[in-house]
Design an enzyme around this catalytic site. Structure first.
Site, PDB file in Angstrom:
ATOM      1  N   ASP A 282      -5.442  10.411   9.617  1.00 49.83           N
ATOM      2  CA  ASP A 282      -4.135   9.919  10.036  1.00 49.83           C
ATOM      3  C   ASP A 282      -3.630  10.590  11.297  1.00 49.83           C
ATOM      4  OD1 ASP A 282      -3.206   7.932   8.043  1.00 49.83           O
ATOM      5  OD2 ASP A 282      -3.659   9.567   6.663  1.00 49.83           O
TER       6      ASP A 282
ATOM      7  N   GLU B 162       0.865  -1.184   0.000  1.00 47.56           N
ATOM      8  CA  GLU B 162       0.000   0.000   0.000  1.00 47.56           C
ATOM      9  C   GLU B 162       0.900   1.232   0.000  1.00 47.56           C
ATOM     10  OE1 GLU B 162      -4.037  -1.613   2.256  1.00 47.56           O
ATOM     11  OE2 GLU B 162      -2.829  -0.072   3.214  1.00 47.56           O
TER      12      GLU B 162
END
EC number: 4.2.1.20
Lengths: 267, 407
Positions: free
Chosen positions: A60, A49
Site C-alpha cells: 500500500d 471491500e
C-alpha cells in the site's frame, strides 16, 4: 451460489458494472465503519471491500498506510473487523462484503478459526495480498468449506501461464491491479488494461474487477467500459483522512463520491 | 537430536518451493511473483556457471580482500580461563563487515540480468554502504531506504553512502527502523520492478533470497572450517554468531550443518531484557510463526497479528523477525539461540577493544558477549569460533553518546 456471484449475475442481466469501494475498517474510529458501509450501499455500490488494518502494509501507498495507522490507534483487530461485518449483516443481507488485508492477522488467529468466524458473521470473500495460490494449499480448502470466496490479484507482470493457475485457484471475482506500484499510485492506461483483461477472459468466466489508480468519475467510467467491476480505494480513504476530525460527516461525504461514480458508470 | 539423515536433508534446504520445513516460502503480492520466479531461474543457472563463480571468487579475493583471517584471541582466552576463542575477521573486509560478500554476489546478478538500478534497505547502514559500494563500482543507480531513527543513530554510514553516490531515503512510517525500511524497499520494488534489482541485505524475504544470500555468505563458514582445521588441527566445538536477520550466522553455520559435534549458537538482541518485551529476539523469546516481508518465520507479533516494535542498541539487529532457515534449524534442534542484552553487548564492545585491540560492531559484540559467558565453562582445549561480523567504527558515536560525550 455465493452472494458475490449472485451480485455479478444480477448486474450482468441489467447491463451494469459493479462499483466496489475499499475502506479501511476502524479508520478513523471503529464507530464510523458500519454506518459508512450502509451509506455506501445507499449511494449505489455493489460490493464492499473492507481493509483489515495491518502494521506493515507493504503493498500500500502512503494513503492506506496512514489509514492503517489511524485504525490501529484504536486497536482495531481482525476479530473486531469480523464483528463489524456481523453488525452490518443485522440490517443488510444482500451486499457482499470482502475482507482485504495481509496474512499475519489471519495466521495468528488460525486459518480454521478464521474460516469459522467468517462464516458465522456472514462474510463473503477474502483477499489476502501476500498469500499467492502457491502458499494457499491449506488456506483455500478451509475457505471453500466455509463458503467464502478467495479473491486473487492479477498484476500487469503476471504471465499467461500464471493467469491460468490463479483463475483455477480463485472464486467470486478476480482483482486486476491496473498499475505496477502500490495503492494510490500513478494514473492507469485504459487501453493497456483492456488488452490484459481480454487475455484473462480467455482463461476464466469469473468477473474481473479493476483497481489501483481509479480516482474520479472519468476513470471509473472508462474502466467500467472494459471491466466487470470498478474498485476504488485511496480517493475514499483520502476523504476519510480529511474528515478525521469531523467523523459525523464521513459517511455522507464518502458516499457522495461513490454516488457520483455510480452515475458516471451508469450513463 | 537430529539424526545424520536429518542433517543431510537440512543441508539441502530449502525445498523446490523455497520452504525450510514450515518456514520460508514466497508470501508476496502478485506484482512481484514474476520477478521472483525470474530471479530464481537466473540465480540457479548462474550459481552453477563456472564463469559466474570465477568472477565472484575473483571479486571476493581482490576487491573484498578474502580470505578474511581467523585470529586466535589469546589474551582474551587466557583471561577467561576456558575455551580458546577464535575470531573470524569479517570486520577486515572492504567496507567493514560481512555484508559485502552478499552485495558483490547480488550486484553480479544485477549485472548479468541487465538491470540499471539497485535498491536496498539498511538498518545499521552496513548493508547500505556495501550496496552503494558495489553500485558505484558497476555504475548502477542506487537507492537505499533507512529508518529515520537509524539515520540518526548511524549518521556516519549515511554520509558514506552519499559519498558513494547513493540516494538515501529516510523512512518515517511505523517504527522508523529496519522493518519499515524493508517495507519501503519492497514498495519501491513493486513500483520499479522492470528496471530495478532489489538487493536484500539479510537471509530473509521471499524465496529465493534466503537461499541466495546464504550461498553468497557461506564463504565465511567454508573458510573458517579450513582455517580452524589448519590452525588448531580440529573443528571448533562451538560456532557463535549474532542474529538479526541472520546472514552472517547462516553463512558461518551452513558449511558445518553436517558436522553434528559442532554446536551452533545464534545470539539475538536481548535489548533491555527478554522479560521486558523490549528486545529483538524472536527465537529466544519463543515467538510464534508469522508472515512478514515475504516469508514465514518466527515473528514478534501481538495476539491480533500486528508486528511489535523492537528495541536493540544495535540498529543492525533491531528487527522483529529472523531468517527462515534459523527458525528451521532451531525447530529441528540443530542450532541453539540465545539473547544478549544491550549492556552486556556494550561491555563486550569495550572489553574486546581493550584486550585485543579489536573494536567490534555492536551487532558482533552480542556474539562476543555470549562467547565470554560460555568460554569459562569449557575446557582449555576446546574452541569457540566467533564470527566477528563487522567493525565498530560506525558505533563510536552511539557508545560516546552513552558515555555522555558529544563530538
Amino acid at each position: 451460489m455465493s452472494r458475490i456471484t449472485e451480485c455479478f449475475n444480477n448486474l450482468k442481466s441489467q447491463g451494469r458494472k459493479a462499483l466496489i469501494p475499499f475502506v479501511t475498517a476502524g479508520d478513523p474510529d471503529p464507530k464510523v465503519t458500519v454506518p459508512l458501509m450502509h451509506a455506501l450501499v445507499e449511494s449505489g455500490v455493489d460490493i464492499i471491500e473492507l481493509g483489515v488494518p495491518f502494521s506493515d502494509p507493504m503493498a500500500d501507498g502512503p494513503v492506506i498506510q496512514l489509514a492503517c495507522e489511524r485504525a490501529l490507534l484504536h486497536g482495531t483487530r481482525l476479530v473486531d473487523v469480523l464483528d463489524m461485518v456481523a453488525e452490518f449483516r443485522k440490517t443488510n443481507q444482500t451486499t457482499p462484503v470482502v475482507l482485504m488485508g495481509y496474512l499475519n492477522p489471519i495466521e495468528v488467529m488460525g486459518y480454521a478459526a478464521f474460516a469459522d468466524k467468517a462464516k458465522a458473521v456472514g462474510l463473503d470473500g477474502v483477499l489476502t495480498v501476500d498469500l499467492p495460490p502457491e502458499e494457499a494449499c491449506e488456506f483455500n480448502p478451509l475457505m471453500k468449506a466455509a463458503g467464502i470466496d478467495v479473491i486473487y490479484l492479477i498484476a500487469p507482470t503476471t504471465e499467461e501461464s500464471r493467469v491460468k493457475q490463479i483463475c483455477a485457484a480463485g472464486s467470486g471475482y478476480l482483482y486486476y491491479v491496473s498499475v505496477k506500484g502500490v495503492t494510490g499510485s500513478a494514473a492507469l492506461d485504459v487501453g493497456e488494461v483492456a488488452e490484459k483483461l481480454e487475455m484473462i477472459r480467455q482463461h476464466t468466466d469469473m468477473p474481473l474487477g479493476v483497481g489501483f489508480g481509479i480516482r474520479d468519475d472519468a476513470s471509473a467510467r472508462a474502466i467500467s467500459a472494459v471491466a466487470d467491476g470498478v474498485i476504488v480505494g485511496s480517493v475514499l480513504v483520502n476523504k476519510i483522512a480529511e474528515l478525521a476530525g469531523n467523523q459525523a460527516q464521513i459517511p455522507e461525504a464518502v458516499a457522495a463520491i461513490t454516488a457520483s461514480m455510480r452515475q458516471a458508470m451508469d450513463k | 537430536m537430529p539424526t545424520k539423515e536429518d542433517l543431510a536433508i537440512a543441508k539441502q534446504m530449502p525445498d523446490a518451493s523455497g520452504h525450510f520445513g514450515q518456514f520460508g516460502g514466497r508470501y508476496v503480492s502478485e506484482t512481484l511473483m514474476a520477478a521472483l520466479q525470474q530471479l530464481e531461474q537466473t540465480y540457479e543457472k548462474l550459481w552453477r556457471d563456472p564463469q559466474f563463480q570465477a568472477e565472484f571468487d575473483r571479486d571476493l579475493a581482490h576487491y573484498v580482500g578474502r580470505p578474511s583471517p581467523l585470529y586466535h584471541a589469546e589474551r582474551l582466552s587466557r583471561e577467561l580461563g576456558g575455551a580458546q576463542i577464535y575470531l573470524k575477521r569479517e570486520d577486515l573486509n572492504h567496507t567493514g563487515a560481512h555484508k559485502v560478500n552478499n552485495t558483490i554476489g547480488q550486484a553480479l546478478l544485477a549485472k548479468f540480468t541487465g538491470k540499471p538500478r539497485v535498491s536496498a534497505e539498511t538498518g545499521a547502514g552496513q548493508h547500505g554502504v556495501a550496496t552503494a559500494t558495489v553500485a558505484a563500482r558497476l555504475g548502477l543507480e542506487c537507492t537505499v531506504y533507512m529508518g529515520e531513527e537509524d539515520i540518526r543513530r548511524q549518521a556516519l554510514n549515511v554520509y558514506r553512502m552519499k559519498l558513494l553516490g547513493a540516494e538515501v531515503v529516510s523512512v518515517t512510517s511505523g517504527t522508523r527502523t529496519l522493518k519499515d525500511a524493508m517495507n519501503e524497499a519492497m514498495r519501491d520494488w513493486v513500483t520499479n520492478v522492470d528496471n530495478t534489482f532489489y538487493i536484500i541485505g539479510t537471509a530473509a524475504g521471499p524465496h529465493p533470497y534466503p537461499k541466495l544470500v546464504r550461498d553468497f555468505q557461506s564463504v565465511i563458514g567454508r573458510e573458517a572450517r579450513e582455517q580452524c582445521l589448519a590452525q588448531a588441527g580440529k573443528l571448533p566445538d562451538v560456532l557463535m554468531a549474532c542474529v538479526g536477520g541472520g546472514s552472517n550466522a547462516i553463512g558461518l553455520f551452513h558449511p558445518f550443518i553436517e558436522d553434528a559435534d559442532v554446536r551452533m549458537i545464534g545470539v539475538e538482541a536481548g535489548g533491555y531484557g527478554i522479560e521486558t518485551g523490549q528486545h529483538a529476539a524472536p527465537l529466544s523469546a519463543g515467538s510464534r510463526p508469522g508472515v512478514l516481508h515475504g516469508n514465514r518465520t518466527s515473528l514478534m507479533s501481538d495476539e491480533g497479528g500486528q508486528v511489535i516494535g523492537t528495541h536493540s542498541v544495535s540498529a543492525g539487529l533491531d528487527y522483529p523477525g529472523v531468517g527462515p532457515e534459523h527458525a528451521y534449524l532451531k525447530e529441528i534442534g540443530r542450532a541453539e539461540y540465545t539473547a544478549i542484552n544491550d549492556d552486556e553487548a556494550l561491555h563486550a564492545f569495550r572489553h574486546l577493544t581493550l584486550t585485543e585491540g579489536i573494536m567490534p560492531a555492536l551487532e558482533s559484540s552480542h556474539a562476543v558477549a555470549e562467547a565470554m559467558k560460555l568460554a569459562p565453562t569449557m575446557r582449555k582445549d576446546q574452541i569457540i569460533l566467533v564470527n566477528l561480523s563487522g567493525r565498530g567504527d560506525k558505533d563510536i558515536h552511539t557508545v560516546a553518546e552513552i558515555d555522555g560525550i558529544n563530538f
